[in-house]
Design a protein around this motif. Structure first.
Motif, short mmCIF file in Angstrom:
data_model
loop_
_atom_site.label_atom_id
_atom_site.label_comp_id
_atom_site.label_asym_id
_atom_site.label_seq_id
_atom_site.Cartn_x
_atom_site.Cartn_y
_atom_site.Cartn_z
N PRO A 1 0.83 -1.21 0.00
CA PRO A 1 0.00 0.00 0.00
C PRO A 1 0.86 1.26 0.00
O PRO A 1 1.93 1.31 0.63
CB PRO A 1 -0.81 -0.13 1.30
N TYR A 2 0.38 2.29 -0.70
CA TYR A 2 1.16 3.52 -0.80
C TYR A 2 1.47 4.13 0.57
O TYR A 2 2.48 4.79 0.74
CB TYR A 2 0.42 4.54 -1.66
N GLY A 3 0.61 3.90 1.53
CA GLY A 3 0.84 4.47 2.85
C GLY A 3 1.85 3.73 3.69
O GLY A 3 2.11 4.11 4.83
N GLU A 4 2.47 2.65 3.12
CA GLU A 4 3.42 1.84 3.89
C GLU A 4 4.74 1.66 3.15
O GLU A 4 5.48 0.70 3.41
CB GLU A 4 2.80 0.46 4.18
N THR A 5 5.08 2.57 2.26
CA THR A 5 6.26 2.37 1.41
C THR A 5 7.54 2.97 1.98
O THR A 5 8.63 2.65 1.50
CB THR A 5 6.02 2.99 0.03
N ALA A 6 7.43 3.83 2.97
CA ALA A 6 8.61 4.58 3.43
C ALA A 6 9.27 3.93 4.64
O ALA A 6 8.61 3.30 5.47
CB ALA A 6 8.22 6.01 3.78
N GLU A 7 10.58 4.09 4.73
CA GLU A 7 11.34 3.79 5.95
C GLU A 7 12.00 5.09 6.38
O GLU A 7 12.95 5.55 5.74
CB GLU A 7 12.37 2.69 5.70
N GLY B 1 4.01 6.82 4.06
CA GLY B 1 4.10 6.80 2.62
C GLY B 1 5.28 7.60 2.10
O GLY B 1 5.90 8.39 2.82
N GLY B 2 5.57 7.41 0.82
CA GLY B 2 6.67 8.12 0.19
C GLY B 2 7.81 7.17 -0.16
O GLY B 2 7.84 6.02 0.27
N PHE B 3 8.75 7.68 -0.93
CA PHE B 3 9.85 6.85 -1.40
C PHE B 3 11.21 7.50 -1.11
O PHE B 3 12.15 7.38 -1.89
CB PHE B 3 9.69 6.58 -2.90
N THR B 4 11.31 8.22 0.02
CA THR B 4 12.59 8.75 0.47
C THR B 4 12.77 8.37 1.94
O THR B 4 11.83 7.93 2.60
CB THR B 4 12.67 10.28 0.34
N ARG B 5 13.98 8.60 2.44
CA ARG B 5 14.29 8.30 3.84
C ARG B 5 14.38 9.57 4.69
O ARG B 5 14.92 9.56 5.79
CB ARG B 5 15.59 7.49 3.95
N GLY C 1 17.94 -2.32 -10.04
CA GLY C 1 18.59 -2.84 -8.84
C GLY C 1 18.01 -2.23 -7.59
O GLY C 1 17.21 -1.27 -7.65
N PRO C 2 18.39 -2.74 -6.41
CA PRO C 2 17.83 -2.25 -5.15
C PRO C 2 18.04 -0.74 -4.99
O PRO C 2 19.04 -0.18 -5.42
CB PRO C 2 18.61 -3.03 -4.09
N SER C 3 17.06 -0.10 -4.36
CA SER C 3 17.12 1.34 -4.14
C SER C 3 17.42 1.63 -2.67
O SER C 3 16.90 0.95 -1.78
CB SER C 3 15.78 1.99 -4.52
N SER C 4 18.26 2.62 -2.44
CA SER C 4 18.54 3.03 -1.06
C SER C 4 17.46 3.96 -0.51
O SER C 4 17.44 4.26 0.67
CB SER C 4 19.90 3.74 -1.00
N ALA C 5 16.53 4.40 -1.38
CA ALA C 5 15.49 5.33 -0.95
C ALA C 5 14.35 4.62 -0.25
O ALA C 5 13.88 5.05 0.80
CB ALA C 5 14.96 6.11 -2.15
N HIS D 1 10.66 -0.59 -1.30
CA HIS D 1 9.48 -0.90 -2.11
C HIS D 1 9.43 -0.10 -3.41
O HIS D 1 8.47 -0.24 -4.17
CB HIS D 1 8.22 -0.63 -1.29
N LEU D 2 10.45 0.71 -3.68
CA LEU D 2 10.41 1.55 -4.87
C LEU D 2 10.36 0.72 -6.14
O LEU D 2 9.54 0.97 -7.03
CB LEU D 2 11.63 2.48 -4.89
N ARG D 3 11.22 -0.27 -6.27
CA ARG D 3 11.30 -1.03 -7.52
C ARG D 3 10.01 -1.81 -7.78
O ARG D 3 9.55 -1.89 -8.92
CB ARG D 3 12.49 -1.98 -7.50
N SER D 4 9.43 -2.40 -6.74
CA SER D 4 8.19 -3.15 -6.96
C SER D 4 7.05 -2.21 -7.35
O SER D 4 6.19 -2.57 -8.17
CB SER D 4 7.82 -3.95 -5.71
N HIS D 5 7.05 -1.00 -6.82
CA HIS D 5 6.02 -0.03 -7.22
C HIS D 5 6.25 0.43 -8.65
O HIS D 5 5.29 0.64 -9.40
CB HIS D 5 6.01 1.17 -6.25
N GLN D 6 7.51 0.62 -9.03
CA GLN D 6 7.78 0.98 -10.42
C GLN D 6 7.32 -0.13 -11.37
O GLN D 6 6.74 0.13 -12.42
CB GLN D 6 9.28 1.25 -10.61
N GLN D 7 7.59 -1.38 -10.99
CA GLN D 7 7.17 -2.51 -11.82
C GLN D 7 5.65 -2.53 -11.96
O GLN D 7 5.12 -2.72 -13.06
CB GLN D 7 7.66 -3.81 -11.19
#
Length: 359
Positions: free
Chosen positions: A35-41, A72-76, A321-325, A328-334
């Motif tokens: 879920p978009y609301g659970e993508t961030a670390e 949510g989000g795709f940055t740290r 490849g794996p993202s440091s951000a 879940h970024l790559r699976s969302h892009q896919q």
């Protein structure tokens, strides 16, 4: 608490959004892998330097009564709603000057944009910013609302489309103080980073598995039209119109957040990106796009051009490849790239047989 804003002018009515049927059945719904609301670390309040916490506490007038970290989000970067003892709420983004300089630059740029957007738009406004203990922090109005749920509720998607109609109309003639910021052009961004099917065709990027059996020459031809179309558009585009950059308040109004990527370009490109989740929700995204005020005067193939470009951008990104951000970024892009390509395939009537091969 929603910050005080001037009352907006009446927005054009949003198009009705309904479920569609294919071959006598409602089209299948596809949800993102996470879920978009659970993508961030993100770091928590306790992870911030003592000096930064002290500075934020002073701004709040005391220690925060509540810290709600954004999931949510795709940055740290740090991102949280802070509630003061008196109940005042602000949304704070923060990043380290040394290790996260790109985030610092993004946040400062967003603050400059938000301060210059036309009055009355449903967007958060900047409150204050500070630099302390090697960190930069930006405080914005905290919007009292929730991220739209997937699959989309048609009424919530209609509210999001109405808000974007309002925003697109306000930016159709770019305000001079925004232009003065030296905003990028979507045409240049497309040439530099968005268009990838030509690279796949030339063998410089691997063919994404999802594209097996799809006519690459047509994908290249479609995406190659985007820079010219974007250069011909006079307005500004948000540049990152996604479901997790929207909030719906108690009155059902949608608010548009995360303004870092504002650029010169057509609003219909934003619209195509947002409607990927509408398509995946089984709704009539084709009709929603065609009827939206932001598509007035758009080229007849604007949606296909956008979907081709987005499909290539997301699918090649997913293979990077794996993202440091975000993990879940790559699976969302896919997932996003697959939705774009599936939608485009249906629109173009491309026949695909077993395993993706042409029938």
């Amino acid at each position: 608490m929603v910050g005080s804003l001037a009352e907006p002018t009446d927005a054009p009515p949003a198009p009705a959004v309904v479920a569609v049927r294919q071959h006598g059945a409602v089209r299948a719904i596809s949800l993102p892998p996470v879920p978009y609301g659970e993508t961030a670390e993100r770091p928590g309040w306790a992870d911030l330097p003592d000096g930064l916490r002290d500075a934020l506490t002073a701004r709040l007038g005391g220690p925060p009564a509540e810290v709600r970290v954004a999931g949510g989000g795709f940055t740290r970067g740090f991102a949280a709603v802070l509630t003061g003892l008196a109940g005042d709420r602000v949304f704070v983004k923060a990043a380290a000057l040394a290790g996260q300089r790109h985030l610092v630059d993004w946040y400062a740029h967003e603050a400059a944009i938000l301060a210059r957007l036309p009055a009355g738009l449903p967007v958060p406004r900047p409150r204050w910013a500070l630099t302390e203990s090697g960190w930069y922090a930006l405080a914005l109005d905290a919007i009292d609302g929730h991220t739209p749920r997937l699959p989309w509720d048609p009424a919530e998607l209609a509210a999001a489309l109405a808000t974007y109609a309002e925003v697109a109309a306000a930016l159709a003639e770019p305000p001079g103080d925004l232009v003065a910021l030296g905003l990028p052009r979507l045409a240049d961004l497309a040439r530099d980073d968005i268009l990838w099917w030509g690279e796949v065709t030339a063998g410089r990027e691997p063919l994404p598995a999802a594209a097996a059996g799809v006519p690459l020459a047509e994908l290249v031809a479609l995406e190659s039209r985007l820079p010219g179309y974007a250069d011909a558009a006079p307005g500004l585009a948000h540049g990152d119109l996604r479901v997790d950059n929207l909030l719906l308040d108690a009155d059902g109004r949608a608010w548009l957040c995360d303004w870092t990527w504002l650029c010169h370009g057509p609003a219909w490109f934003d619209l195509a990106g947002l409607l990927l989740t509408g398509y995946a929700s089984g709704l009539d995204a084709d009709a929603a796009f065609a009827r939206h005020p932001a598509t007035a005067g758009a080229p007849a193939d604007a949606l296909d051009v956008s979907l081709a470009a987005l499909a290539g951008y997301f699918l090649t990104g997913a293979a990077a490849g794996p993202s440091s951000a975000s993990p879940h970024l790559r699976s969302h892009q896919q997932w996003s790239g697959t939705q774009a390509l599936t939608w485009l395939t249906a629109r173009r009537g491309w026949a695909r047989g077993q395993g993706g091969a042409p029938a």
